[in-house]
Design a protein around this motif. Structure first.
Motif, mmCIF file in Angstrom:
data_model
loop_
_atom_site.group_PDB
_atom_site.id
_atom_site.type_symbol
_atom_site.label_atom_id
_atom_site.label_comp_id
_atom_site.label_asym_id
_atom_site.label_seq_id
_atom_site.Cartn_x
_atom_site.Cartn_y
_atom_site.Cartn_z
ATOM 1 N N THR A 106 0.838 -1.198 0.000
ATOM 2 C CA THR A 106 0.000 0.000 0.000
ATOM 3 C C THR A 106 0.873 1.248 0.000
ATOM 4 O OG1 THR A 106 -0.072 0.190 2.409
ATOM 5 C CG2 THR A 106 -1.755 -1.216 1.368
ATOM 6 N N GLN A 107 0.242 2.408 0.096
ATOM 7 C CA GLN A 107 0.979 3.669 0.179
ATOM 8 C C GLN A 107 1.855 3.726 1.435
ATOM 9 O OE1 GLN A 107 1.137 5.912 -2.235
ATOM 10 N NE2 GLN A 107 -0.338 4.792 -3.466
ATOM 11 N N ALA A 108 1.496 2.980 2.472
ATOM 12 C CA ALA A 108 2.231 3.011 3.741
ATOM 13 C C ALA A 108 3.432 2.061 3.760
ATOM 14 C CB ALA A 108 1.291 2.657 4.889
ATOM 15 N N GLY A 109 3.415 1.026 2.925
ATOM 16 C CA GLY A 109 4.504 0.056 2.933
ATOM 17 C C GLY A 109 3.990 -1.339 2.592
ATOM 18 N N VAL A 110 4.647 -2.330 3.150
ATOM 19 C CA VAL A 110 4.352 -3.728 2.835
ATOM 20 C C VAL A 110 3.974 -4.467 4.113
ATOM 21 C CG1 VAL A 110 5.310 -5.869 1.883
ATOM 22 C CG2 VAL A 110 6.039 -3.680 0.950
ATOM 23 N N THR A 111 2.881 -5.222 4.047
ATOM 24 C CA THR A 111 2.480 -6.072 5.162
ATOM 25 C C THR A 111 2.458 -7.506 4.667
ATOM 26 O OG1 THR A 111 1.137 -4.320 6.123
ATOM 27 C CG2 THR A 111 0.685 -6.565 6.874
ATOM 28 N N VAL A 112 3.169 -8.373 5.386
ATOM 29 C CA VAL A 112 3.236 -9.790 5.039
ATOM 30 C C VAL A 112 2.577 -10.573 6.168
ATOM 31 C CG1 VAL A 112 4.749 -11.736 4.494
ATOM 32 C CG2 VAL A 112 5.421 -9.418 3.824
ATOM 33 N N ALA A 113 1.554 -11.348 5.823
ATOM 34 C CA ALA A 113 0.867 -12.177 6.804
ATOM 35 C C ALA A 113 0.971 -13.629 6.367
ATOM 36 C CB ALA A 113 -0.596 -11.764 6.914
ATOM 37 N N THR A 114 1.295 -14.499 7.317
ATOM 38 C CA THR A 114 1.335 -15.936 7.064
ATOM 39 C C THR A 114 0.415 -16.607 8.079
ATOM 40 O OG1 THR A 114 3.151 -16.466 8.580
ATOM 41 C CG2 THR A 114 3.759 -15.731 6.362
ATOM 42 N N ASP A 115 0.399 -17.925 8.076
ATOM 43 C CA ASP A 115 -0.413 -18.651 9.048
ATOM 44 C C ASP A 115 0.109 -18.454 10.473
ATOM 45 O OD1 ASP A 115 -1.855 -19.561 6.890
ATOM 46 O OD2 ASP A 115 -0.891 -21.533 6.846
ATOM 47 N N THR A 116 1.389 -18.050 10.615
ATOM 48 C CA THR A 116 1.997 -17.954 11.947
ATOM 49 C C THR A 116 2.444 -16.552 12.355
ATOM 50 O OG1 THR A 116 4.172 -18.508 11.048
ATOM 51 C CG2 THR A 116 2.827 -20.341 11.836
ATOM 52 N N THR A 117 2.617 -15.644 11.390
ATOM 53 C CA THR A 117 3.137 -14.319 11.727
ATOM 54 C C THR A 117 2.532 -13.236 10.839
ATOM 55 O OG1 THR A 117 4.980 -14.502 10.171
ATOM 56 C CG2 THR A 117 5.421 -15.196 12.430
ATOM 57 N N THR A 118 2.693 -12.005 11.296
ATOM 58 C CA THR A 118 2.365 -10.835 10.494
ATOM 59 C C THR A 118 3.475 -9.823 10.723
ATOM 60 O OG1 THR A 118 0.000 -11.203 10.728
ATOM 61 C CG2 THR A 118 0.686 -8.995 10.077
ATOM 62 N N ALA A 119 3.958 -9.229 9.637
ATOM 63 C CA ALA A 119 5.021 -8.231 9.744
ATOM 64 C C ALA A 119 4.735 -7.094 8.779
ATOM 65 C CB ALA A 119 6.374 -8.853 9.427
ATOM 66 N N SER A 120 5.051 -5.878 9.223
ATOM 67 C CA SER A 120 4.907 -4.702 8.364
ATOM 68 C C SER A 120 6.269 -4.072 8.165
ATOM 69 C CB SER A 120 3.959 -3.686 9.005
ATOM 70 O OG SER A 120 2.656 -4.216 9.048
ATOM 71 N N VAL A 121 6.510 -3.636 6.939
ATOM 72 C CA VAL A 121 7.777 -2.996 6.591
ATOM 73 C C VAL A 121 7.450 -1.646 5.965
ATOM 74 C CG1 VAL A 121 9.892 -3.195 5.220
ATOM 75 C CG2 VAL A 121 8.817 -5.258 6.118
ATOM 76 N N THR A 122 8.002 -0.583 6.526
ATOM 77 C CA THR A 122 7.768 0.753 5.966
ATOM 78 C C THR A 122 8.725 0.987 4.803
ATOM 79 O OG1 THR A 122 9.374 1.828 7.408
ATOM 80 C CG2 THR A 122 7.110 1.628 8.242
ATOM 81 N N TRP A 123 8.395 1.974 4.004
ATOM 82 C CA TRP A 123 9.273 2.319 2.887
ATOM 83 C C TRP A 123 10.643 2.763 3.399
ATOM 84 C CZ3 TRP A 123 7.194 -0.058 -0.731
ATOM 85 C CH2 TRP A 123 5.847 0.035 -1.069
ATOM 86 N N ALA A 124 10.701 3.401 4.541
ATOM 87 C CA ALA A 124 11.978 3.872 5.089
ATOM 88 C C ALA A 124 12.879 2.709 5.498
ATOM 89 C CB ALA A 124 11.738 4.777 6.289
ATOM 90 N N ALA A 125 12.292 1.582 5.901
ATOM 91 C CA ALA A 125 13.095 0.430 6.329
ATOM 92 C C ALA A 125 13.777 -0.256 5.153
ATOM 93 C CB ALA A 125 12.217 -0.580 7.072
ATOM 94 N N GLN A 126 13.131 -0.248 3.999
ATOM 95 C CA GLN A 126 13.694 -0.867 2.800
ATOM 96 C C GLN A 126 13.451 0.086 1.628
ATOM 97 O OE1 GLN A 126 11.958 -4.825 2.685
ATOM 98 N NE2 GLN A 126 13.334 -5.520 4.285
ATOM 99 N N PRO A 127 14.320 1.099 1.495
ATOM 100 C CA PRO A 127 14.063 2.188 0.557
ATOM 101 C C PRO A 127 14.483 1.957 -0.897
ATOM 102 C CG PRO A 127 16.034 2.643 1.808
ATOM 103 C CD PRO A 127 15.463 1.360 2.356
#
Length: 190
Positions: A106-127
């Protein structure tokens, strides 16, 4: 158009199970980002060239290096050449247990969800990112790109989503260089 609709329209979703080839491609792209990594990619060729030269020296009757060091050079060249694939297999084993990956960009960054975890990465973290024939790989800004996020194209629901995803990434990230992409390279506005 309302802001909520715009955000939903700009969101790109991927659903996939990571493949060994996805990790191999991402790790090779990561190696191309640093001088040390590019050296590691070329070193097996250099070692192979030296090995061929040594074989020529031995076959012409001249004194050459003993067989043990030659075997070591050959083994080292093979291991270096296979290292991205070997590492990819390890990453794949770790992610197999996590099930299906559902990634939303999305405009805010990347969210990865699996059966066991969810993680969000902002654009600043991986530019920065690289596009490969298999997908898009986002990288951290540090010298060796220690953090990365894969967005495999086989996870896209529609072929047109690749263009939408590329446009979204170009709006927020810098392209890090060529890694087998047919798309033009350039600096994106943040």
């Amino acid at each position: 158009m309302s802001m909520g609709r715009e955000a939903a329209q700009d969101a790109v979703e991927l659903v996939y199970r990571p493949a060994v080839e996805d990790f191999t491609t991402a790790l090779r792209a990561r190696l191309r980002l640093s001088r040390r990594g590019r050296f590691q990619l070329w070193l097996p060729y250099v070692m192979g060239f030296l090995l061929v030269g040594e074989v020529i020296v031995i076959t012409t009757g001249a004194d050459g290096v003993a067989p043990a060091p030659m075997a070591g050079i050959a083994l080292g060249a093979v291991v270096l050449a296979l290292s991205p694939w070997l590492q990819a297999r390890q990453f794949h084993r770790l992610t197999e247990r996590q099930g299906v990956f559902r990634t939303t960009v999305t405009q805010a960054g990347v969210t990865v969800a699996t059966d066991t975890t969810t993680a969000s990465v902002t654009w600043a973290a991986q530019p920065r990112y690289v596009e490969t024939p298999r997908g898009f790989v986002l990288f951290s800004a540090d010298k060796y790109a220690t953090g990365f996020t894969m967005l495999p194209k086989h996870g896209l629901g529609d072929p047109g989503d690749a263009d939408r995803l590329r446009a979204l990434l170009d709006r927020h990230l810098e392209r890090a260089g060529k890694a087998g992409s047919a798309a033009p390279q350039g600096r994106a506005a943040a």
